[in-house]
Design an enzyme around this catalytic site. Structure first.
Site, PDB file in Angstrom:
ATOM      1  N   CYS A 115     -21.125 -25.689  10.928  1.00 16.12           N
ATOM      2  CA  CYS A 115     -22.231 -26.464  10.368  1.00 16.12           C
ATOM      3  C   CYS A 115     -22.160 -27.921  10.816  1.00 16.12           C
ATOM      4  O   CYS A 115     -21.275 -28.319  11.572  1.00 16.12           O
ATOM      5  CB  CYS A 115     -22.136 -26.409   8.853  1.00 16.12           C
TER       6      CYS A 115
ATOM      7  N   CYS B 114     -15.720 -19.684   5.493  1.00 17.97           N
ATOM      8  CA  CYS B 114     -17.135 -19.485   5.799  1.00 17.97           C
ATOM      9  C   CYS B 114     -17.357 -18.606   7.022  1.00 17.97           C
ATOM     10  O   CYS B 114     -18.484 -18.197   7.296  1.00 17.97           O
ATOM     11  CB  CYS B 114     -17.823 -20.828   6.028  1.00 17.97           C
TER      12      CYS B 114
ATOM     13  N   CYS C 167     -14.764 -27.387   6.243  1.00 20.30           N
ATOM     14  CA  CYS C 167     -15.351 -27.556   7.580  1.00 20.30           C
ATOM     15  C   CYS C 167     -14.530 -28.543   8.400  1.00 20.30           C
ATOM     16  O   CYS C 167     -14.325 -28.338   9.601  1.00 20.30           O
ATOM     17  CB  CYS C 167     -16.780 -28.051   7.480  1.00 20.30           C
TER      18      CYS C 167
ATOM     19  N   ASP D 202     -17.106 -19.512  10.104  1.00 19.62           N
ATOM     20  CA  ASP D 202     -17.498 -20.270  11.286  1.00 19.62           C
ATOM     21  C   ASP D 202     -16.295 -20.494  12.195  1.00 19.62           C
ATOM     22  O   ASP D 202     -15.150 -20.374  11.770  1.00 19.62           O
ATOM     23  CB  ASP D 202     -18.114 -21.614  10.879  1.00 19.62           C
TER      24      ASP D 202
HETATM   25 FE1  FES Z   1     -18.612 -23.279   8.033  1.00 15.56          FE
HETATM   26 FE2  FES Z   1     -19.034 -25.811   7.644  1.00 15.56          FE
HETATM   27  S1  FES Z   1     -19.824 -24.181   6.488  1.00 15.56           S
HETATM   28  S2  FES Z   1     -17.830 -24.910   9.136  1.00 15.56           S
END
Ligand code: FES
Length: 212
Positions: free
Chosen positions: A64, A37, A108, A39
């Site tokens: 998230c 993702c 995540c 992140d």
């Molecule tokens: Fe990226 Fe959860 S969607 S850490």
């Protein structure tokens, strides 16, 4: 937009995450990005050098709710544990401790656990505690570069084909990026690469080159 079925516990940890922030004089730290993702999570450790026990731990999440909740729970689980014990913490345990996470959110919690493991590894690399001293290979460098984000698109450098060449020879690692040297993120990317590659036990010098 569909609502994800988060448990009460996930929401509680998301709203009131434990151990959030950074440790300025950390003994080890990691910044990991999720290839899934884009992140990021950062983990900071204070370690008792005698017992190799985690005396303090903090995390910063740019992810998230699931990622924040997992970061919160694994830092709670890891605090007070030895490095060896903390390394055994799995995303499954973290997810169970949170009363379960929706399956599409698995990556995540994997990201948070990867962050913890990378911070432990960073401590071991900085303190010469790595047991298996395998020589660094091009593959290992590439694997680590998969954890460096290309901030332009939020995906890793390898996936976005920014890595043009990698050479490893006699303690020197050379990484060639398909990016102009005056690119606005060039310095940030170079620093991220430095953080991932320099702790390798047999790397004395890192050269990051840009193609234009
Ligand atoms: Fe990226 Fe959860 S969607 S850490």
């Amino acid at each position: 937009m569909t609502m994800l079925p988060y448990s009460e516990l996930v929401m509680e940890h998301f709203r009131h995450p434990r151990n959030v922030g950074r440790i300025e004089d950390a003994d080890a730290k990691s910044v990991e990005g999720s290839p899934a993702c884009g992140d990021m999570v950062a983990v900071y450790l204070k370690v008792d050098p005698e017992e190799l026990r985690i005396t303090d731990i903090k995390f910063e999440s740019y992810g998230c709710a699931s990622n924040i909740a997992t970061g919160s729970i694994i830092t709670e689980l890891a605090k007070g544990k030895t490095l060896e014990e903390a390394r055994q913490i799995t995303w499954k345990q973290a997810s169970e401790a949170l009363g379960g996470l929706p399956p599409i959110k698995t990556h995540c919690s994997v990201l948070a656990v990867d962050g913890l493991r990378a911070a432990i590894q960073n401590y071991e690399e900085r303190h010469g505690l790595v047991k298996e001293r395998v020589p660094t290979t091009v593959e290992e460098v590439r694997r680590r570069l998969k954890h460096v984000m290309n901030p332009v698109v939020g995906l890793d450098l390898v996936r976005t084909k920014l890595v043009k060449d990698i050479e490893v020879a006699e303690g020197t690692v050379r990484v060639v990026l398909d990016l102009p040297a005056d690119h606005q993120f060039a310095n940030a990317i170079r620093e991220d690469i430095r953080e991932k590659i320099e702790p390798l036990w047999d790397v004395n010098e890192l050269i990051v080159e840009f193609t234009e």
